[in-house]
Design an enzyme around this catalytic site. Structure first.
Site, PDB file in Angstrom:
ATOM      1  N   ASP A  20      66.575-102.302   4.131  1.00 34.81           N
ATOM      2  CA  ASP A  20      67.432-102.631   5.279  1.00 34.81           C
ATOM      3  C   ASP A  20      67.285-104.095   5.688  1.00 34.81           C
ATOM      4  O   ASP A  20      66.215-104.688   5.544  1.00 34.81           O
ATOM      5  CB  ASP A  20      67.078-101.710   6.458  1.00 34.81           C
ATOM      6  CG  ASP A  20      68.161-101.729   7.525  1.00 34.81           C
ATOM      7  OD1 ASP A  20      69.329-102.009   7.189  1.00 34.81           O
ATOM      8  OD2 ASP A  20      67.838-101.460   8.702  1.00 34.81           O
ATOM      9  N   HIS A  37      74.160-108.814   0.956  1.00 37.67           N
ATOM     10  CA  HIS A  37      74.051-107.762  -0.070  1.00 37.67           C
ATOM     11  C   HIS A  37      73.777-108.369  -1.449  1.00 37.67           C
ATOM     12  O   HIS A  37      73.029-107.800  -2.250  1.00 37.67           O
ATOM     13  CB  HIS A  37      75.310-106.898  -0.084  1.00 37.67           C
ATOM     14  CG  HIS A  37      75.506-106.124   1.189  1.00 37.67           C
ATOM     15  ND1 HIS A  37      74.479-105.436   1.800  1.00 37.67           N
ATOM     16  CD2 HIS A  37      76.591-105.964   1.986  1.00 37.67           C
ATOM     17  CE1 HIS A  37      74.941-104.863   2.911  1.00 37.67           C
ATOM     18  NE2 HIS A  37      76.202-105.178   3.054  1.00 37.67           N
ATOM     19  N   LEU A 131      59.190 -96.744 -16.084  1.00 40.71           N
ATOM     20  CA  LEU A 131      59.531 -96.546 -14.671  1.00 40.71           C
ATOM     21  C   LEU A 131      60.841 -95.767 -14.519  1.00 40.71           C
ATOM     22  O   LEU A 131      61.802 -96.035 -15.227  1.00 40.71           O
ATOM     23  CB  LEU A 131      59.687 -97.926 -14.010  1.00 40.71           C
ATOM     24  CG  LEU A 131      60.249 -97.958 -12.594  1.00 40.71           C
ATOM     25  CD1 LEU A 131      59.235 -97.402 -11.593  1.00 40.71           C
ATOM     26  CD2 LEU A 131      60.645 -99.383 -12.182  1.00 40.71           C
TER      27      LEU A 131
HETATM   28  C1  IPE Z   1      69.706 -97.351   5.992  1.00 44.78           C
HETATM   29  O1  IPE Z   1      70.165 -98.507   6.583  1.00 44.78           O
HETATM   30  C2  IPE Z   1      70.486 -97.043   4.750  1.00 44.78           C
HETATM   31  C3  IPE Z   1      70.233 -97.937   3.613  1.00 44.78           C
HETATM   32  C4  IPE Z   1      69.320 -98.863   3.572  1.00 44.78           C
HETATM   33  C5  IPE Z   1      71.051 -97.702   2.461  1.00 44.78           C
HETATM   34  P1  IPE Z   1      71.279 -98.485   7.714  1.00 44.78           P
HETATM   35  O2  IPE Z   1      71.476 -99.881   8.141  1.00 44.78           O
HETATM   36  O3  IPE Z   1      72.473 -97.741   7.259  1.00 44.78           O
HETATM   37  O4  IPE Z   1      70.563 -97.623   8.850  1.00 44.78           O
HETATM   38  P2  IPE Z   1      70.841 -97.569  10.415  1.00 44.78           P
HETATM   39  O5  IPE Z   1      72.340 -97.449  10.599  1.00 44.78           O
HETATM   40  O6  IPE Z   1      70.312 -98.834  10.992  1.00 44.78           O
HETATM   41  O7  IPE Z   1      70.086 -96.370  10.892  1.00 44.78           O
HETATM   42  C1  IPE Z   2      70.995-102.545   4.136  1.00 43.51           C
HETATM   43  O1  IPE Z   2      71.272-103.682   4.889  1.00 43.51           O
HETATM   44  C2  IPE Z   2      72.017-102.300   3.069  1.00 43.51           C
HETATM   45  C3  IPE Z   2      72.854-101.109   3.329  1.00 43.51           C
HETATM   46  C4  IPE Z   2      72.688-100.260   4.293  1.00 43.51           C
HETATM   47  C5  IPE Z   2      73.948-100.873   2.408  1.00 43.51           C
HETATM   48  P1  IPE Z   2      72.283-103.639   6.113  1.00 43.51           P
HETATM   49  O2  IPE Z   2      73.645-103.946   5.612  1.00 43.51           O
HETATM   50  O3  IPE Z   2      72.170-102.359   6.866  1.00 43.51           O
HETATM   51  O4  IPE Z   2      71.731-104.848   6.980  1.00 43.51           O
HETATM   52  P2  IPE Z   2      71.562-104.903   8.540  1.00 43.51           P
HETATM   53  O5  IPE Z   2      70.746-103.720   8.963  1.00 43.51           O
HETATM   54  O6  IPE Z   2      72.953-104.855   9.123  1.00 43.51           O
HETATM   55  O7  IPE Z   2      70.881-106.183   8.801  1.00 43.51           O
HETATM   56 MG    MG Z   3      70.978-101.793   8.410  1.00 43.58          MG
END
Ligand code: IPE
Ligand code: IPE
Ligand code: MG
Length: 246
Positions: A20, A37, A131
């Site tokens: 995240d 991303h 892995l």
């Molecule tokens: C969790 O991150 C899902 C992934 C890393 C794929 P999110 O950004 O979706 O989670 P929330 O919305 O903060 O709970």
């Molecule tokens: C995690 O990073 C990737 C996915 C959930 C696909 P985020 O896109 O949720 O990044 P933040 O949490 O908004 O910083």
């Molecule tokens: Mg996120």
């Protein structure tokens, strides 16, 4: 030089990562979330290599949740394309490192070309004994439990035969052991629907670092911290009789 840990250091068999913080990483730099991303993908590649070098047996990466469809069509499309390109471009790397790719999540809810690419890479790498990388894509813990129940009902499992071990056999990847350690980057203290069944007794590590900034050294640190945890699984280590009143 391959990345390594001191000899005889306990290496967890299965590490899960909730990757995240990509969006915030980009925002901090006045860039588009999609740039985050892209950077996140680079980190994922480095961590797959490090996990392989360290001799971790299974690495689960939470790539896209069943709730992430709530994002803009542009962001969702970008992530899906990125996954597809990654799988196609890395096949040679997977071959060279004997890395086996698996999928956790609902493939029927994915765009058909992405689902097909995942199926192809899973098939092409299925004999590799290095892995195992489990890509949690269109994955939700609740959704996996529901799909598992549907599979076991379709298989005719009756109530009297239903045990935890039998249920486990209907999960997306029944042969993969439960994660020993689950790391979440990005500073939030929640699991966001990741591995609800499998993570019942995982050790959790919540880190402030945003995913694109996560390094091989951070993974190594996480393993050191994991090694310092005492896992009890509800028991009393060392003295099983402790706590029982005579
Ligand atoms: C969790 O991150 C899902 C992934 C890393 C794929 P999110 O950004 O979706 O989670 P929330 O919305 O903060 O709970
Ligand atoms: C995690 O990073 C990737 C996915 C959930 C696909 P985020 O896109 O949720 O990044 P933040 O949490 O908004 O910083
Ligand atoms: Mg996120």
């Amino acid at each position: 030089m391959p990345f390594s840990m001191p000899p005889r250091f306990p290496i967890p068999s299965h590490v899960g990562i909730i990757m995240d913080g990509n969006g915030r990483w980009a925002r901090k730099r006045n860039q588009l979330r999609t740039q985050g991303h892209l950077e996140g993908l680079k980190t994922a590649k480095r961590i797959v290599q490090a996990a392989s070098d360290l001799g971790i047996a299974c690495l689960s990466l939470y790539v896209f949740s069943t709730e992430n469809w709530r994002r803009s069509a542009g962001e969702v499309g970008f992530i899906m394309t990125l996954v597809k390109q990654y799988l196609a471009a890395e096949l040679e790397f997977f071959r060279k490192n004997r890395i086996r790719i698996r999928h956790a999540g609902d493939s029927e809810g994915l765009p058909p070309d992405i689902a097909e690419e995942i199926r192809r890479v899973c098939r092409d790498t299925e004999d590799f004994e290095g892995l195992q990388v489990i890509l949690a894509l269109n994955y939700g813990g609740r959704d996996e439990i529901l799909r598992s129940i549907k599979r076991l009902l379709a298989a005719g499992v009756v109530q009297e035969d239903l045990t935890e071990a039998v249920f486990r056999g209907y999960l997306d990847n029944p042969d993969i052991p439960d994660p020993d350690l689950i790391i979440r980057t990005g500073g939030d203290f929640r699991i966001s629907n990741f591995f609800l069944w499998e993570g019942a007794y995982s050790e959790y590590l919540f880190l402030d670092k945003l995913w694109p900034d996560f390094s091989e050294e951070d993974l190594r640190d996480a393993l050191v911290r994991f090694a310092g945890r005492e896992r009890k699984f509800g028991g009393i280590p060392g003295n099983p009789a402790d706590g029982i009143m005579a």
